[in-house]
Design a protein around this motif. Structure first.
Motif, PDB file in Angstrom:
ATOM      1  N   ASP A   1      -4.404   2.597 -10.438  1.00 46.56           N
ATOM      2  CA  ASP A   1      -2.817   1.961 -10.392  1.00 46.56           C
ATOM      3  C   ASP A   1      -3.473  -0.029  -9.389  1.00 46.56           C
ATOM      4  O   ASP A   1      -2.833  -0.526  -9.611  1.00 46.56           O
ATOM      5  CB  ASP A   1      -1.775   1.826 -10.217  1.00 46.56           C
ATOM      6  CG  ASP A   1      -1.129   3.035 -11.207  1.00 46.56           C
ATOM      7  OD1 ASP A   1      -0.567   3.821 -11.019  1.00 46.56           O
ATOM      8  OD2 ASP A   1      -1.552   2.567 -12.283  1.00 46.56           O
ATOM      9  N   THR A   2      -4.071   0.819  -8.774  1.00 50.05           N
ATOM     10  CA  THR A   2      -4.931  -0.256  -8.088  1.00 50.05           C
ATOM     11  C   THR A   2      -5.318  -1.177  -7.746  1.00 50.05           C
ATOM     12  O   THR A   2      -5.969  -1.548  -8.809  1.00 50.05           O
ATOM     13  CB  THR A   2      -5.340   0.565  -6.994  1.00 50.05           C
ATOM     14  OG1 THR A   2      -5.478   1.705  -5.919  1.00 50.05           O
ATOM     15  CG2 THR A   2      -5.947  -0.987  -6.083  1.00 50.05           C
TER      16      THR A   2
ATOM     17  N   SER B   1       1.008  -1.170   0.084  1.00 52.69           N
ATOM     18  CA  SER B   1      -0.017   0.006  -0.122  1.00 52.69           C
ATOM     19  C   SER B   1       0.762   1.227   0.119  1.00 52.69           C
ATOM     20  O   SER B   1       1.961   1.504   1.061  1.00 52.69           O
ATOM     21  CB  SER B   1      -1.133   0.163   0.827  1.00 52.69           C
ATOM     22  OG  SER B   1      -1.330  -0.525   1.207  1.00 52.69           O
ATOM     23  N   VAL B   2       0.251   2.228  -1.043  1.00 58.38           N
ATOM     24  CA  VAL B   2       1.500   3.064  -0.760  1.00 58.38           C
ATOM     25  C   VAL B   2       0.914   4.773  -1.193  1.00 58.38           C
ATOM     26  O   VAL B   2      -0.917   4.388  -1.618  1.00 58.38           O
ATOM     27  CB  VAL B   2       2.170   3.245  -2.294  1.00 58.38           C
ATOM     28  CG1 VAL B   2       3.985   1.746  -1.184  1.00 58.38           C
ATOM     29  CG2 VAL B   2       1.818   3.258  -3.735  1.00 58.38           C
ATOM     30  N   GLN B   3       0.763   5.452  -1.007  1.00 56.74           N
ATOM     31  CA  GLN B   3       0.355   6.850  -1.059  1.00 56.74           C
ATOM     32  C   GLN B   3       0.039   7.663  -2.859  1.00 56.74           C
ATOM     33  O   GLN B   3       1.158   7.004  -3.784  1.00 56.74           O
ATOM     34  CB  GLN B   3       0.422   7.581   0.043  1.00 56.74           C
ATOM     35  CG  GLN B   3       0.163   8.003   0.787  1.00 56.74           C
ATOM     36  CD  GLN B   3       0.470   9.263   1.728  1.00 56.74           C
ATOM     37  OE1 GLN B   3       0.968   9.575   1.357  1.00 56.74           O
ATOM     38  NE2 GLN B   3      -0.438   9.352   2.733  1.00 56.74           N
TER      39      GLN B   3
ATOM     40  N   GLN C   1      -0.747  -7.389  -4.265  1.00 56.40           N
ATOM     41  CA  GLN C   1      -1.603  -6.591  -4.393  1.00 56.40           C
ATOM     42  C   GLN C   1      -1.260  -5.540  -4.669  1.00 56.40           C
ATOM     43  O   GLN C   1      -0.201  -5.835  -3.177  1.00 56.40           O
ATOM     44  CB  GLN C   1      -2.469  -6.830  -3.090  1.00 56.40           C
ATOM     45  CG  GLN C   1      -3.975  -6.123  -3.505  1.00 56.40           C
ATOM     46  CD  GLN C   1      -4.395  -5.156  -3.977  1.00 56.40           C
ATOM     47  OE1 GLN C   1      -5.190  -6.070  -4.484  1.00 56.40           O
ATOM     48  NE2 GLN C   1      -5.034  -4.224  -4.685  1.00 56.40           N
ATOM     49  N   VAL C   2      -1.404  -4.407  -5.001  1.00 58.85           N
ATOM     50  CA  VAL C   2      -0.916  -2.811  -5.103  1.00 58.85           C
ATOM     51  C   VAL C   2      -1.961  -2.222  -5.047  1.00 58.85           C
ATOM     52  O   VAL C   2      -3.248  -2.548  -5.222  1.00 58.85           O
ATOM     53  CB  VAL C   2      -0.318  -2.948  -5.960  1.00 58.85           C
ATOM     54  CG1 VAL C   2      -0.387  -0.542  -6.712  1.00 58.85           C
ATOM     55  CG2 VAL C   2       0.819  -3.817  -6.188  1.00 58.85           C
ATOM     56  N   THR C   3      -2.037  -1.299  -3.520  1.00 59.11           N
ATOM     57  CA  THR C   3      -2.794  -0.621  -3.062  1.00 59.11           C
ATOM     58  C   THR C   3      -2.618   1.566  -3.315  1.00 59.11           C
ATOM     59  O   THR C   3      -1.710   1.096  -2.740  1.00 59.11           O
ATOM     60  CB  THR C   3      -3.726  -1.216  -2.104  1.00 59.11           C
ATOM     61  OG1 THR C   3      -4.630  -2.222  -2.381  1.00 59.11           O
ATOM     62  CG2 THR C   3      -4.954   0.538  -1.656  1.00 59.11           C
TER      63      THR C   3
END
Length: 117
Positions: free
Chosen positions: A86-87, A9-11, A112-114
């Protein structure tokens, strides 16, 4: 066997690097990254073929970079300037001689990319 890692998880505006270790894959394989967001179809994100030629879906051009290290049998996806769109679950895929698509080729379980705004 393909095993992805590096999701998280990134901003928005942040970066992540995805890795895919690929046992049994050699220089004659085309490899790629795909993603699937909830409620959407899986889409091709980036491909690197057996000649090292790359292609990207329009929405990630200039932000994502695909690369591979044969010695480490690893495929990478460097993702910069991430946006909420891109999530998704990101999958690594490989196929001998031609590029993977649809259900063809070997696939990993996904990472998973959030991206939060």
């Amino acid at each position: 066997q393909l095993v992805e890692s590096g999701g998280g998880s990134v901003q928005a505006g942040g970066s992540l690097r995805l890795s895919c270790t690929a046992s049994g894959v050699n220089q004659y394989y085309c490899m790629g990254w795909f993603r699937q967001a909830p409620g959407k179809e899986r889409e091709e994100v980036a491909i690197i073929d057996r000649f090292g030629i790359t292609r990207y879906t329009d929405s990630v051009k200039g932000r994502f970079t695909i690369s591979k290290d044969y010695a480490k049998k690893t495929l990478y996806l460097q993702m910069n300037s991430l946006i909420p769109e891109d999530t998704a679950m990101y999958f690594c895929a490989a196929r001998y001689w031609v590029c993977p698509s649809g259900e063809s080729g070997a696939w990993g379980q996904g990472t998973q990319v959030t991206v939060s705004s």
